[in-house]
Design a protein around this motif. Structure first.
Motif, PDB file in Angstrom:
ATOM      1  N   LEU A  43      -8.677   2.747  -9.795  1.00 19.07           N
ATOM      2  CA  LEU A  43      -7.382   2.072  -9.706  1.00 19.07           C
ATOM      3  C   LEU A  43      -6.887   1.992  -8.267  1.00 19.07           C
ATOM      4  N   MET A  44      -7.175   3.029  -7.475  1.00 19.88           N
ATOM      5  CA  MET A  44      -6.800   2.980  -6.057  1.00 19.88           C
ATOM      6  C   MET A  44      -7.542   1.839  -5.360  1.00 19.88           C
ATOM      7  N   PHE A  45      -8.799   1.674  -5.686  1.00 15.52           N
ATOM      8  CA  PHE A  45      -9.621   0.649  -5.054  1.00 15.52           C
ATOM      9  C   PHE A  45      -9.122  -0.747  -5.410  1.00 15.52           C
ATOM     10  N   SER A  61       0.826  -1.205   0.000  1.00 11.63           N
ATOM     11  CA  SER A  61       0.000   0.000   0.000  1.00 11.63           C
ATOM     12  C   SER A  61       0.865   1.261   0.000  1.00 11.63           C
ATOM     13  N   TRP A  62       1.917   1.244   0.788  1.00  9.03           N
ATOM     14  CA  TRP A  62       2.821   2.384   0.889  1.00  9.03           C
ATOM     15  C   TRP A  62       3.471   2.678  -0.458  1.00  9.03           C
ATOM     16  N   ASP A 122     -11.153  11.622 -13.024  1.00  6.95           N
ATOM     17  CA  ASP A 122     -11.787  11.680 -11.701  1.00  6.95           C
ATOM     18  C   ASP A 122     -12.389  10.341 -11.299  1.00  6.95           C
ATOM     19  N   PHE A 123     -12.757   9.524 -12.271  1.00  7.25           N
ATOM     20  CA  PHE A 123     -13.310   8.201 -11.990  1.00  7.25           C
ATOM     21  C   PHE A 123     -12.217   7.132 -12.044  1.00  7.25           C
ATOM     22  N   TYR A 157     -12.967   2.920   0.763  1.00  5.79           N
ATOM     23  CA  TYR A 157     -13.577   4.176   0.313  1.00  5.79           C
ATOM     24  C   TYR A 157     -13.088   5.335   1.180  1.00  5.79           C
ATOM     25  N   LYS A 158     -13.027   5.084   2.472  1.00  6.15           N
ATOM     26  CA  LYS A 158     -12.592   6.134   3.397  1.00  6.15           C
ATOM     27  C   LYS A 158     -11.141   6.545   3.135  1.00  6.15           C
ATOM     28  N   GLU A 159     -10.288   5.574   2.891  1.00  9.20           N
ATOM     29  CA  GLU A 159      -8.886   5.877   2.592  1.00  9.20           C
ATOM     30  C   GLU A 159      -8.750   6.672   1.292  1.00  9.20           C
ATOM     31  N   ILE A 160      -9.541   6.314   0.302  1.00 11.71           N
ATOM     32  CA  ILE A 160      -9.511   7.045  -0.972  1.00 11.71           C
ATOM     33  C   ILE A 160      -9.964   8.484  -0.749  1.00 11.71           C
TER      34      ILE A 160
END
Length: 159
Positions: A109-111, A49-50, A103-104, A118-121
């Motif tokens: 890609l992060m997910f 993740s880092w 924006d989408f 969702y909260k981290e994003i």
């Protein structure tokens, strides 16, 4: 860490940037930044993740200077519960993601790549949680529609 995460980071960089040379540069820059800041990583189980976060931040800094097209050469592996078309060509996926607004695309890609919640994003992109949920839903919906229309075209061609 290089051996363990290089392929993942390169694929992520390529999917974000759409260019092999840019992906190689982003991956190398990620490891350079990681080496300098290795003392910040207190839990090695969070290395994936880092590293993905470092890569994404480098990419976002780069695109604020220069807008780059998104292109893919590999299949975007989404979990089966998302009901995506399971077998897509790289070019079909590339076209679909290229048409997806940034924006989408970035939260999507992060997910899937970074396995962010969702909260981290929301926190990392400095946007409301509801906006993350909306953007992910729209991105998934867009891709589902795109992939199902490709499937219908294939069926028509083969009939």
């Amino acid at each position: 860490m290089v051996d363990q995460y290089y392929q993942l980071l390169f694929r992520y960089a390529y999917r974000l940037s759409g260019d092999r040379a840019d992906a190689e540069d982003l991956t190398q820059q990620t490891y350079l930044v990681a080496q300098k800041k290795l003392s910040q990583l207190r839990d090695m189980s969070l290395a994936r993740s880092w590293l993905c976060t470092i890569l994404r931040n480098l990419f976002l800094k780069k695109i604020t200077k220069k807008i780059t097209p998104v292109a893919l050469s590999q299949t975007f592996d989404l979990p089966s519960e998302e009901k995506m078309m399971p077998e897509l060509t790289s070019s079909e996926l590339q076209c679909a993601l290229k048409d997806l607004p940034e924006d989408f695309r970035v939260p999507l890609l992060m997910f899937y790549f970074e396995e962010k919640t969702y909260k981290e994003i929301a926190t990392e992109l400095s946007i409301p949680l509801g906006t993350v949920m909306s953007r992910l839903a729209r991105a998934k919906s867009f891709l589902q529609e795109r992939f199902s229309s490709l499937s219908k075209e294939e069926t028509t061609i083969h009939s």
